[in-house]
Scaffold this motif. Structure first.
Motif: not given
Length: 291
Positions: A18-20, A166-168, A197-199, A244-247
């Motif tokens: 959600a933060a991304c 995590v980002h787009r 780490q969170p993933r 558009m797709c997060r990675h």
């Protein structure tokens, strides 16, 4: 829009995803004018795919090693120690992965690496763009491809706890009419992650001899949340709609250095070459390939 993607994930991971969507770039994107395009990116270019090339004809690994041998000591972010010139054995400072200052210096080194860039442009014009031309469903006899120049050459030394969140790419000013390409120059043939780490991914449990065991993780569609690793060896290029797709990339816990190359290509009428997102600190240069 993230509701269905986050359902079933542990609460901490839901917070990460959600933060991304609440970064500075995402907020700027909501207020910015849209690119002026005359066509939407077709579904064939939004799907993940892999392309193969002959490493003997496009020796990017060898050229990257020569670049590191020259630029590492010159800029002060690393060097080869001993006789090995294998990329995995390059000893790099963690700052080359975590510091914007060092990233800026490293980009300049890549920009000046003429031999490396000659091979890169041959790969673009002889392998990547011809495949994109096959996937473009438009009647025009010619299509202009706006490819990133220079590409992004990434170093991720280990052992380290540093990772890419995590980002787009939309939050960094990339358009819907662009396609992402990612290729390992080292050895993530079978990822095996133990980082804490969170993933949004589980451990694959694989361990087949790769040195770093680190690769890119990508969801299959916007906000789907089904992150899976690109299990690619050298000589293969992963294609995905990274705008558009997060990675994300997990930490490199190995004692070796991971090296990869990525770039983006704007597709003909789907791309506005004059558009930029205000406030973005770095905008990639572009060159054109017309097929």
């Amino acid at each position: 829009p993230l509701g269905s993607a986050l359902r079933g994930l542990r609460p901490a991971m839901a917070d990460v995803l959600a933060a991304c969507s609440n970064t500075k770039g995402e907020r700027q994107l909501q207020e910015a004018p849209k690119p002026n395009v005359s066509a939407e990116l077709p579904p064939s270019l939004r799907a993940q795919e892999s392309l193969r090339f002959d490493p003997a004809l496009y020796d990017l690994r060898g050229e990257a090693a020569k670049l590191l041998e020259h630029a590492g000591p010159l800029v002060g972010f690393g060097s080869f120690e001993g006789a090995s010139r294998e990329l995995e054995d390059f000893t790099a400072s963690e700052s080359v992965f975590s510091s914007f200052k060092y990233e800026k210096h490293w980009r300049q080194c890549v920009r000046e690496a003429e031999d490396f860039l000659v091979v890169y442009e041959r790969l673009i014009c002889e392998v990547v763009c011809p495949r994109l031309k096959e996937l473009v469903s438009e009647e025009a006899s010619q299509t202009t491809f706006f490819y990133q120049f220079p590409p992004t050459l990434r170093l991720q030394p280990g052992p380290s706890e540093q990772y890419r969140r995590v980002h787009r790419d939309a939050e960094y000013g990339h358009q819907d009419g662009e396609v992402n390409f990612w290729m390992p120059l080292t050895d993530p043939a079978a990822p095996c992650f133990r980082a804490s780490q969170p993933r949004p991914w589980p451990s694959s449990g694989a361990d087949v001899g790769a040195k770093t065991k680190v690769t890119l993780w990508v969801e299959s569609g916007p906000d789907v949340g089904d992150f899976k690793p690109f299990e690619l060896d050298y000589g293969c290029i992963g294609m995905f709609h990274g705008t558009m797709c997060r990675h994300s990339v997990p930490a490199n816990e190995s004692p070796f250095t991971r090296v990869s190359m990525d770039f983006r290509i704007g597709i003909g009428r789907c791309f506005d070459d004059a558009w930029t997102l205000k406030g973005i600190p770095h905008v990639h240069g572009r060159r054109r390939c017309v097929l």
